[in-house]
Write an enzyme that holds these catalytic residues in place. Structure first.
Site, PDB file in Angstrom:
ATOM      1  N   GLU A 161      -8.330   4.971   4.244  1.00  0.00           N
ATOM      2  CA  GLU A 161      -8.057   4.382   2.935  1.00  0.00           C
ATOM      3  C   GLU A 161      -7.950   5.511   1.911  1.00  0.00           C
ATOM      4  OE1 GLU A 161      -7.555   1.201   2.436  1.00  0.00           O
ATOM      5  OE2 GLU A 161      -8.279   0.320   4.318  1.00  0.00           O
ATOM      6  N   GLU A 186       0.861  -1.187   0.000  1.00  0.00           N
ATOM      7  CA  GLU A 186       0.000   0.000   0.000  1.00  0.00           C
ATOM      8  C   GLU A 186       0.895   1.234   0.000  1.00  0.00           C
ATOM      9  OE1 GLU A 186      -2.834  -0.607   3.153  1.00  0.00           O
ATOM     10  OE2 GLU A 186      -3.539  -2.489   2.266  1.00  0.00           O
TER      11      GLU A 186
END
EC number: 3.5.1.96
Length: 344
Positions: free
Chosen positions: A224, A66
């Protein structure tokens, strides 16, 4: 290591060159305004000589693939080390899983974001790199928050990107916090950062943000910031607002937030979490369905063990569907629009 960091100002590069540990702690001063302390690989603290009363934790890379949050945090660290910006709030940066970052994978052995609040030491114990690192990260957060006087605002933003596309590109999960209202100011800060969607969780979890919220009363979120891309392939123009607001927060510049207005954000509450009980668990929808896809009451979401799992409310939206988790783990979170959330 000290000289390498002073020369390069690239803390991420130093971390990835030594992914397991540094050879001890070191510290140095930036001008006459900031003490910098490096506690471990991926762990750096900016301690202003005169600070404004907030203790901020920015964590990234708990999942190694990520990458956008990792690049975002490294950019802020580099600007601080170059003295292009000056910290006015105590700030701890954590690069969570350097081994997985080097590997280009989400995990090495286990999902680290299920290992906090002591879960790392429950059976089978500290048997893999994620469990060992989660225990260390907890200790660094504890050291950081408890080193300051009581009564200061504690903030922890644990930054991620999602494995799939999303109806709402950027969204945050607000951990369960019984007896405490949700912060309208924090929700509007997230909105100003480009994160216009918030999920209110309904039960304790073993995530990093829940740990800081429950243990230290922090305003903590799992955030997120879009979709997973390889390192260097993120369109960082999509994070301009996030970078700007984090920079303002760290440097104590005016945040200029709007008053809380539920009409300016998308608010959801978790209605249930569906865990896996049988190896034959499978969803009925496509594997590439986007986060926040909505399904009507009665729709069969999944099947396992000869049973159907159906939508119970008028509509339910799904986030983080993953049928390939081990038995006992979460396969999906189901959401409904937030009703009567205690936001102040």
């Amino acid at each position: 290591m000290l000289q390498a960091l002073l020369d390069s100002k690239d803390f991420l590069a130093l971390t990835l060159a030594h992914p397991e540990q540094f050879d001890g702690e070191f510290s140095f001063n930036l001008g006459d305004h900031t003490q910098v302390e490096v506690w471990d690989t991926g762990v750096i603290v900016f301690e202003p000589i005169q600070n404004e009363g907030k203790d901020i934790v920015l964590s990234c890379g708990v999942h190694g693939n990520e990458t956008a949050p990792i690049e975002l945090c490294n950019s802020l660290i580099k600007q601080l080390l170059q003295q292009k910006i000056i910290a006015k709030q105590r700030t701890l940066f954590l690069i969570g899983n350097p081994l997985a970052i080097n590997n280009g994978t989400r995990i090495i052995d286990e999902n680290m974001n299920r290992l906090f609040s002591g879960e790392h030491s429950n059976p089978p114990g500290l048997v893999n790199p994620e469990r060992v690192r989660a225990k260390k990260l907890e200790a660094y957060v504890d050291r950081f928050f408890t080193a300051a006087a009581d009564g200061r605002q504690r903030i922890h933003y644990d930054l991620h990107t999602a494995m799939r596309a999303s109806k709402h590109e950027k969204f945050a999960i607000y951990p369960y916090r019984p007896g405490r209202a949700f912060s309208g100011e924090q929700i509007m800060f997230l909105a100003a950062s480009g994160v216009d969607t918030v999920l209110f969780h309904h039960e304790p979890t073993t995530t990093f943000s829940y740990f800081s919220s429950e243990r230290y009363g922090a305003d903590a979120f799992t955030i997120e910031l879009g979709k997973v891309y390889p390192m260097g392939q993120n369109d960082m123009t999509r994070f301009i607002a996030t970078h700007e607001m984090f920079m303002r927060l760290i440097t104590a510049k005016p945040l200029e937030l709007d008053a809380f207005d539920a009409d300016k954000v998308n608010l959801y509450q978790v209605c249930r979490v569906i865990n896996k009980h049988f190896d034959d668990f499978e969803f009925t929808f496509a594997t590439d369905v986007e986060n926040f896809r909505s399904f009507p009451k009665g729709f069969v979401l999944a099947r396992e063990g000869g049973q159907e799992i159906k939508v119970e409310h008028e509509f339910e939206s799904v986030v983080f569907p993953n049928a390939k988790v081990p038995i006992g783990n979460r396969t999906v979170i189901c959401l409904i629009p937030a009703v009567n959330a205690d936001v102040r």
